[in-house]
Design an enzyme around this catalytic site. Structure first.
Site, PDB file in Angstrom:
ATOM      1  N   GLU A 175      21.232  13.159  57.370  1.00  0.00           N
ATOM      2  CA  GLU A 175      21.038  12.913  56.101  1.00  0.00           C
ATOM      3  C   GLU A 175      19.646  14.080  55.474  1.00  0.00           C
ATOM      4  O   GLU A 175      19.801  13.629  54.501  1.00  0.00           O
ATOM      5  CB  GLU A 175      21.952  11.836  55.160  1.00  0.00           C
ATOM      6  CG  GLU A 175      20.901  10.868  55.781  1.00  0.00           C
ATOM      7  CD  GLU A 175      21.045   9.260  54.822  1.00  0.00           C
ATOM      8  OE1 GLU A 175      21.804   9.671  54.327  1.00  0.00           O
ATOM      9  OE2 GLU A 175      20.845   8.383  54.836  1.00  0.00           O
ATOM     10  N   ASP A 223      23.522  12.354  51.360  1.00  0.00           N
ATOM     11  CA  ASP A 223      22.446  13.395  50.595  1.00  0.00           C
ATOM     12  C   ASP A 223      21.929  14.232  51.487  1.00  0.00           C
ATOM     13  O   ASP A 223      21.494  15.176  50.663  1.00  0.00           O
ATOM     14  CB  ASP A 223      21.489  11.560  51.476  1.00  0.00           C
ATOM     15  CG  ASP A 223      21.826  10.623  50.594  1.00  0.00           C
ATOM     16  OD1 ASP A 223      21.324  10.898  49.301  1.00  0.00           O
ATOM     17  OD2 ASP A 223      21.414   9.681  51.058  1.00  0.00           O
ATOM     18  N   HIS A 234      31.319  -4.601  38.185  1.00  0.00           N
ATOM     19  CA  HIS A 234      32.288  -5.591  38.346  1.00  0.00           C
ATOM     20  C   HIS A 234      33.456  -5.366  38.539  1.00  0.00           C
ATOM     21  O   HIS A 234      34.691  -5.568  39.461  1.00  0.00           O
ATOM     22  CB  HIS A 234      31.676  -7.189  37.981  1.00  0.00           C
ATOM     23  CG  HIS A 234      30.324  -7.540  38.451  1.00  0.00           C
ATOM     24  ND1 HIS A 234      29.770  -7.661  39.210  1.00  0.00           N
ATOM     25  CD2 HIS A 234      29.152  -8.246  38.054  1.00  0.00           C
ATOM     26  CE1 HIS A 234      29.015  -8.250  39.538  1.00  0.00           C
ATOM     27  NE2 HIS A 234      28.276  -8.707  38.571  1.00  0.00           N
ATOM     28  N   CYS A 280      30.505   9.782  58.115  1.00  0.00           N
ATOM     29  CA  CYS A 280      30.328   8.973  57.174  1.00  0.00           C
ATOM     30  C   CYS A 280      30.080   9.074  55.451  1.00  0.00           C
ATOM     31  O   CYS A 280      29.974   8.254  54.636  1.00  0.00           O
ATOM     32  CB  CYS A 280      29.721   7.823  57.811  1.00  0.00           C
ATOM     33  SG  CYS A 280      28.103   7.694  57.169  1.00  0.00           S
TER      34      CYS A 280
HETATM   35  C1  PEP Z   1      25.785   9.491  52.620  1.00  0.00           C
HETATM   36  O1  PEP Z   1      24.717   9.656  52.283  1.00  0.00           O
HETATM   37  O2  PEP Z   1      26.419  10.202  53.210  1.00  0.00           O
HETATM   38  C2  PEP Z   1      25.718   8.364  52.886  1.00  0.00           C
HETATM   39  C3  PEP Z   1      27.201   7.993  53.712  1.00  0.00           C
HETATM   40  O3  PEP Z   1      25.369   7.338  52.320  1.00  0.00           O
HETATM   41  P1  PEP Z   1      24.615   6.872  50.834  1.00  0.00           P
HETATM   42  O4  PEP Z   1      25.639   7.373  50.872  1.00  0.00           O
HETATM   43  O5  PEP Z   1      25.121   4.749  51.318  1.00  0.00           O
HETATM   44  O6  PEP Z   1      23.573   7.072  50.518  1.00  0.00           O
HETATM   45 MG    MG Z   2      22.484   8.326  53.017  1.00  0.00          MG
END
Ligand code: PEP
Ligand code: MG
Length: 573
Positions: free
Chosen positions: A429, A453, A187, A500
């Site tokens: 991923e 990932d 938090h 992302c």
């Molecule tokens: C990733 O694995 O790059 C991703 C964006 O998902 P997360 O970090 O939520 O696993």
């Molecule tokens: Mg991921």
């Protein structure tokens, strides 16, 4: 110098204030009747509710929505039937006082959460501790310590900062936070980022090594805490502070600017969010939409599954908050390091290779359809897209499509509006998804590369394992080639490809992604302006040259070294 986890960049220099919560000692046994103890508990419960409601209504400073939710969560917790039954049982059967019963039951909950080993559940332990402390204070008549009387420019040092403590703080006077506990998702970390206060967490023995009134300097980026810094250290800190402020001032100029390359190729630059509250910042920074809505956060920090209506409202609020800009909603990505206790997922030997992401969604079709319907209903209020996590096969996509069609049919029958053209995409991923990217591209509307990932799975390295984490490198040729392949397959099939994962905003890699042909990025809100700045200094042709050079390299170190030296004379950041 003390070391910890830096959770918000920036430098804070000020006078330390050590906050130590008074230990409340609870005597064993009761001197009055069981009925009187139960009565005392009910009265304390009522006072607790009044105090928390007053905190929500009249905080020392304007409460962030996130904190309000935490306090509302405590209001729910104090009425939780299971908790109340346990307290009553201890009073009736073990002859405990109300205070002793509260302490015992809360400690049991805290232990369960702490033993889970899960970062998010450990945070729940902090909430229970907070609740326990307040209840004991009320039951035993102990006065509450004031937390709003610091001098200006205070560095607050505490063992732990609980949600209700942070609501009592006068944050306008705090220029830095140091705590002994807390990780990146705690938090206090969320609060520090939200209020942009430099913070270093997890500093062992900070409250004994630092004394009130000591001059302390903290570097929130590097996780460094200097106690009574000497002149040289102080000068370095002041210089870094000035540089940081200057960087921030310069970045503000990029709010209004378009996301495009130096040669004016348009780029879609979205943000990664965990809830509707993040949309304000995205719009302010000129993001083109939400590239990743991590919906698992809607399911965390609570004890029951959110129903369709609750999810619908959360997605609708996000879509409306983004004012018709596109919002990519990822379906529940639970499992791996994202444990949610009440889902009842069994302990696994290899959680990252286990029941997670799309596997959980398809394994729980009722819950999955609830989420899909909530997204579909919300799609009538903006531009929603659906994204599936952890996909490894075409079957998973086809099974999802079947369920999605069933959801659409049900909504049609009920006459509920939804976007009939809603797009379905997948996270790229896993190594399997990259290998069959050409086949997957035929079946979905878009790809989004999850580099966090993907790196872990491609290199077979658990980044949480200190012994092997040195192997975790997005510069590895296998990672770069896979990303290149995914972008190419997407292009050939005419679908959009976004990125992302954290690597999307890694400055020295941005030219490489552009050179690979990537045109969509999604980064954390605080990285949007810097990413925009770098994109605008990249020339497409040069990026292609850089990307080709990098693709031909055989070692991660070689790639990193080349990019670092290249970017020095190519653009500044
Ligand atoms: C990733 O694995 O790059 C991703 C964006 O998902 P997360 O970090 O939520 O696993
Ligand atoms: Mg991921």
């Amino acid at each position: 110098m003390l070391k910890g986890i830096g959770v918000f960049d920036g430098i804070g220099i000020g006078q330390a204030y050590i906050y130590e919560e008074n230990e409340i000692v609870v005597k064993k046994g009761s001197k009055v009747s069981k009925e009187e103890e139960k009565e005392a508990f009910l009265e304390a419960q009522e006072t607790f509710e009044k105090e928390i409601s007053a905190l929500i209504a009249q905080p020392t400073y304007e409460l962030e929505k996130e904190q309000k939710e935490i306090l509302l969560g405590q209001l729910t917790m104090i009425k939780d039937p299971e908790l109340l039954d346990l307290i009553e049982a201890f009073i009736s059967q073990e002859n405990m006082s109300a205070a002793e019963a509260v302490e015992r039951v809360c400690d049991q909950y805290i232990q369960v959460f702490l033993n889970s080993g899960d970062e998010v559940l450990c945070e729940r332990a902090t909430d229970v501790k907070d609740l326990k402390q307040r209840m004991l204070r009320i039951l035993l008549g102990v006065a509450e310590e004031r937390l709003d009387q610091f001098p200006e420019e205070t560095i607050l040092v505490a063992k732990e900062l609980t949600p209700s403590m942070t609501t009592r703080l006068d944050l306008s006077k705090i220029c830095g936070i140091v705590t002994e506990t807390g990780g990146r998702t705690s938090h206090v970390a969320i609060l520090a980022k939200l209020l942009e206060i430099p913070a270093v967490l997890g500093v062992s023995q900070a409250t004994t090594k630092i004394k009130t009134k000591d001059i302390v300097g903290i570097n929130g980026k590097r996780g460094e805490v200097f106690v009574s810094p000497n002149e040289t250290q102080l000068n370095i800190l002041k210089k870094s502070q000035e540089e940081y402020k200057q960087q921030q001032r310069e970045l503000i100029a990029f709010k209004e600017k378009k996301a495009e390359t130096k040669d004016q190729r348009p780029i879609i630059l979205g943000g990664n969010i965990v809830g509707a509250k993040d949309t304000k910042k995205l719009l302010e920074y000129g993001a083109s939409g939400v590239g990743l809505f991590r919906t698992e956060f809607l399911y965390m920090d609570r004890s029951t599954f959110p129903d369709e209506e609750e999810q619908f409202l959360a997605y609708k609020e996000t879509l409306e908050g983004m004012e018709k800009k596109s919002v990519t909603i990822r379906t529940l990505d639970v499992g791996g390091d994202k444990e949610i206790g009440y889902l009842g997922i069994e302990q696994e030997m290899n959680p990252f290779l286990g029941y997670r992401g799309i596997r959980y969604c398809l394994g729980e079709p009722f819950r999955f359809k609830q989420q899909l319907k909530a997204i579909l209903r919300a799609s009538a209020y903006g531009k929603a897209k659906i994204m599936l996590p952890m996909v490894t096969s075409l079957e998973e996509v086809n099974q999802t499509k079947k369920l999605l069609d069933e959801c659409k049919e049900q909504l049609e029958e009920l006459g509920v509006p939804y976007d009939k053209d809603i797009k379905l995409g997948i996270m790229m991923e896993t190594p399997a998804a990259c290998v069959i990217a050409d086949q997957l591209a035929e079946e979905v509307d878009f790809f989004s590369i999850g580099t966090n990932d993907l790196t872990q799975y491609l290199l077979a390295v658990d980044r949480g394992n200190k012994k092997v984490s040195y192997l975790y490198s997005v510069f590895h040729p296998a990672v770069l080639r896979s990303i290149h392949r995914v972008i190419q397959c997407g292009k050939e099939a005419g679908i959009t490809v976004s990125m992302c994962g954290e690597a999307a905003s890694l400055p020295i890699l941005i030219p490489v992604w552009l050179g690979f042909g990537l045109t969509e990025f999604s980064v954390s809100p605080s990285a949007i302006l810097q990413t925009k700045k770098i994109l605008r200094s990249c020339d497409s042709k040069e990026c292609i040259e850089i990307a080709n050079k990098v693709l031909a390299m055989k070692e991660s170190g070689q790639v990193a070294q080349y990019l670092e030296s290249k970017c020095k004379d190519y653009y500044e950041f």
